[in-house]
Design an enzyme around this catalytic site. Structure first.
Site, PDB file in Angstrom:
ATOM      1  CD1 TRP A 336       0.677  -0.394   3.093  1.00 21.07           C
ATOM      2  CD2 TRP A 336      -0.763   1.129   3.630  1.00 21.07           C
ATOM      3  NE1 TRP A 336       1.133  -0.225   4.214  1.00 21.07           N
ATOM      4  CE2 TRP A 336       0.101   1.035   4.693  1.00 21.07           C
ATOM      5  CE3 TRP A 336      -2.002   1.938   3.831  1.00 21.07           C
ATOM      6  CZ2 TRP A 336       0.092   1.728   6.055  1.00 21.07           C
ATOM      7  CZ3 TRP A 336      -1.947   2.511   4.894  1.00 21.07           C
ATOM      8  CH2 TRP A 336      -1.330   2.439   5.984  1.00 21.07           C
ATOM      9  CG  ASP A 337       4.712   0.683   1.421  1.00 18.33           C
ATOM     10  OD1 ASP A 337       4.085   0.045   1.794  1.00 18.33           O
ATOM     11  OD2 ASP A 337       6.007   0.777   2.001  1.00 18.33           O
ATOM     12  CD  GLU A 475       2.550  -4.383   9.147  1.00 17.91           C
ATOM     13  OE1 GLU A 475       3.726  -4.146   9.625  1.00 17.91           O
ATOM     14  OE2 GLU A 475       2.345  -4.469   7.905  1.00 17.91           O
ATOM     15  CE  LYS A 587       5.955  -2.169  11.946  1.00 18.45           C
ATOM     16  NZ  LYS A 587       5.639  -3.311  10.935  1.00 18.45           N
ATOM     17  CD  GLN A 588       2.383   1.031   9.870  1.00 13.34           C
ATOM     18  OE1 GLN A 588       3.008  -0.082  10.316  1.00 13.34           O
ATOM     19  NE2 GLN A 588       2.369   1.450   8.804  1.00 13.34           N
TER      20      GLN A 588
END
Ligand code: IFM
Length: 732
Positions: A336-337, A475, A587-588
């Site tokens: 998806w980056d 994640e 995580k993000q």
């Protein structure tokens, strides 16, 4: 408008000192002097070699070559990757193939190899010239016998003719006369055939210029093992051109490469000139100019340079892997980056390239349908990681940082990829107005992804739809129910697909009938998508204005991240997998990511409340994280916090702050950095169908200027504007 290609004032350090070249024979170009356009590695630190190879990579979206030392070192891993050429040994997943090392050049003087780890390096410098897309090397070496030799090299992957790679090197004995031999043979096969039958053919041509500036038929310098007697102060130049073709683009790549290189070798200056012009033209469209902060200027150009090096508008069957063409991490797979982090840069400054990227997703639709069907769902469930075909190539197991082999659930559970792809497609269409793409490809992606959500969501006893057993962008938490990002983006996907279906049916009735016949779309389907969207559980609490990241998140263990400063390792390593899953540490950005992407749908107090809640709980275990925090903080007006995150994002590659730049630059972080500057600090938004901005520039940025394309028109953005700008100039 500021000329993006001129130097100009603004607190810029002195240009690199360059020595006047006393020789007649020179390299056929000169490096850019302006430090805002170049990255310089002085000296030689063996331990940094892999990282330098990634950062100094050259590329043109067709091929990418790491910035390795031509003669090698104990740690050199030279590699040239060709976009879309993957291979596997049968037992492993497909990874980008590395071709023969066309850059290898090793020199010996009177039989002694010229190496960085022998003798003394009086001068050694590598320069990534982002403006011209050229890798330079300048080296002055003194061997154990006191002989001083100067070597200069340039290397490029032509942006004007993507099949050509070029290297030019000069060699000068500065205080001696002696026998010099240059080994310029290629290492590795010049024709390779992958397991899946793709042929990659390289053809090489060389020529040598003697010290009088004439092309010499003598090949002794590079072929006669004896070498050639060079007299003190004389310079020889060796040009090497490589033509690269694959069976992906031509029936007989070997023949094509041979013919191509034969023509090219006599036109080295022309190849360099065309390449340089192509880069300058790209920069005219894609540059982002910051006055007042040269380090930020360079970091943004570094981001733009690597994004441009990774894309090929001429090939819509390839996309950009997580590390572009600069390294082998993630085997070159696409995540998806690309759709969420990199695509916006291309949409606004290079729409032809953006179109190729969204078309890659169209070509992958068959594989996405097959994945959904295999799991018992309708529509398209895109691969979490894909290579050439669009099939899911996510590894089922990984080795965790503590050495444990763990089951990787991302391929099965990161469902949000389908909405991310749809979001990229819609973003592209909205900004470009490319109706043809919408009718011929985009609408189908939006519809098939909506169908996936409609079949994947289950109606619960509470009468609401739920999406269970997923992983969101965060994640650290697996197999969770009703992840806010997944559900929020699915809801968006369902609604937009219904709108687009109605729009296409209305405006282009004939193609719509053909599409609905082909896909078997029931007349009532768009209404059903709207209904699922309306009844989809979102985890939003009206009272607190917070989204719960997933069911049960608010009940997890609270861990104060401040207690782990300075951090010695990622939080999942420090706490272990079990504990991190039981904690609120993420995580993000997950909810924050949703707030960013669906900004216009969120009330101002919702954006703020969620950022304030989730930001302190984020461990930034992913390179994708800091830039999005910078962007949202800037939009919320917290410029100081935004700047801190912006720097953190810029350092991921430039300071190797996550310790893994060795295996490639972080393309999504670079796309995120650009977005943080443009959509964060400059506050560019597209409301009511037209661009507007709400800037919050950091105090050190005297101005920001850029061009962008919206619906086929180029716009200039210069901040601060008018009166504000005048005041800033008076104050400075
Ligand atoms: O796509 C990302 C993911 O969000 C975090 N892990 C790394 C992937 C590739 O960059």
């Amino acid at each position: 408008m500021v000329d993006p290609l001129s130097g100009g004032p603004g607190g810029v350090p002195e240009p690199l000192a360059r020595q006047a070249d006393p020789h007649l024979v020179e390299l056929p170009a000169v490096p850019t002097d302006d430090p805002r356009w170049i990255l310089v590695e002085e000296g030689f630190t063996l331990a940094r070699e892999h990282e330098v190879e990634s950062l100094f990579a050259i590329g043109n979206g067709y091929a990418g070559t790491r910035g390795s030392l031509a003669e090698g070192s104990a740690l050199s891993t030279p590699a040239t990757f060709v976009a879309g050429v993957f291979d596997s040994d049968g037992s492993s997943l497909p990874g980008l193939v590395s071709t023969a090392d066309w850059t290898r050049l090793s020199t010996s003087i009177d039989g002694q190899p010229l190496r960085l780890d022998r003798g003394r390096n009086l001068e050694h410098r590598r320069i990534l010239d982002m403006r011209q897309g050229i890798f330079w090397r300048e080296w002055q070496h003194q061997d154990e016998a006191g002989r001083i030799t100067r070597v200069r090299v340039l290397r490029l992957a032509s942006l004007a003719d993507r099949h050509l790679l070029l290297q030019s090197a000069t060699i000068t004995p500065e205080n001696f006369s002696g026998r010099i031999f240059v080994d310029a043979t290629l290492t590795g096969p010049v024709v390779q055939v992958t397991g899946s039958g793709t042929t990659v053919a390289m053809a090489v041509a060389r020529r040598v210029m003697n010290p009088t500036g004439r092309w010499t038929p003598s090949t002794e310098l590079i072929q006669g093992r004896q070498g050639l007697e060079l007299r003190l102060g004389e310079t020889y130049r060796l040009d090497r051109v490589v033509a690269l073709h694959t069976s992906r683009d031509t029936a007989d790549p070997r023949e094509m490469a041979h013919r191509h290189v034969e023509r090219a070798i006599d036109n080295v200056a022309g190849i360099i000139g065309d390449h340089r012009d192509a880069w300058l033209a790209r920069w005219q469209a894609s540059d982002l100019r910051i006055e007042g902060d040269p380090a930020t200027q360079r970091a943004l150009r570094f981001a733009i340079y690597h994004l441009l090096s990774a894309v090929n508008p001429q090939d819509d069957r390839v996309s950009i892997g997580a590390r572009g063409l600069s390294g082998s991490a993630y085997k070159g797979h696409v995540f998806w980056d690309t759709d969420i982090f990199m695509l916006p840069f291309f949409i606004l400054t290079y729409p032809e390239a953006a179109r190729a990227l969204v078309m890659y997703r169209y070509h992958a639709l068959a594989a996405a349908r097959a994945k959904a069907a295999r799991l018992g769902y309708r529509g398209a469930f895109y691969a979490w990681e894909s290579a050439d075909s669009g099939d899911d190539v996510t590894p089922p197991f990984v080795v965790a940082p503590d050495g444990q082999v763990v089951r990787l659930l991302t391929g099965e559970q990161q469902l949000h990829i389908s909405a991310d792809v749809a979001f990229g497609v819609w973003n592209y269409w909205r900004a470009t107005g490319d109706d043809r793409f919408l009718v011929e490809a985009g609408a189908e992606i939006l519809i098939e992804t909506a169908r996936f959500w409609a079949s994947r969501a289950e109606r619960g006893d509470d009468g609401r739809y739920h999406i269970r057993g997923v992983i969101g962008p965060d994640e650290y938490h697996e197999t969770v129910d009703d992840n806010a990002y997944t559900n929020g983006m699915a809801q968006w996907n369902l609604e937009v697909a219904a709108e687009i279906a109605n729009l296409v049916a209305d405006r282009w009735p004939e193609p719509w009938q053909a599409l609905s016949r082909r896909l078997g779309i029931e007349p009532d389907e768009p209404r059903q998508w709207q209904q699922v969207a309306r009844d989809l559980y979102t985890g939003f609490d009206e009272r607190t204005r917070l989204f719960e990241q997933f069911r049960g998140y608010f009940g997890l263990e609270e861990i104060d991240l401040a207690a782990f400063v300075p951090r010695t390792a990622p939080m999942d390593v420090l706490l272990g997998r079990e504990r991190i899953q039981r904690s609120k540490i993420i995580k993000q950005p997950d909810v924050v990511m949703l707030v960013y992407l669906l900004w216009e749908r969120m009330a101002p107090e919702v954006r703020k409340a969620n950022f304030e809640y989730y930001e302190p709980r984020c461990g930034h275990g992913s390179s994708l994280s800091p830039a999005i925090h910078a962007l949202v903080a800037a939009r919320l007006g917290d410029t100081a916090l935004a700047e801190r995150y912006f720097r953190q994002a810029a350092e991921i590659d430039l300071a190797d702050s996550m310790g893994n730049a060795a295996s490639g630059i972080h393309a999504a972080a670079l796309g995120g950095l650009w977005q943080a500057a443009v959509f964060g600090f400059a506050g560019l938004r597209f409301c009511e169908e037209k661009p507007e901005h709400h800037a919050n520039l950091p105090p050190s940025w005297h101005s920001l200027s850029m061009r962008f394309q919206w619906r086929g028109q180029w716009h200039e953005l210069t901040l601060p504007e008018g009166a504000e700008r005048k005041k800033a100039e008076e104050d400075s």
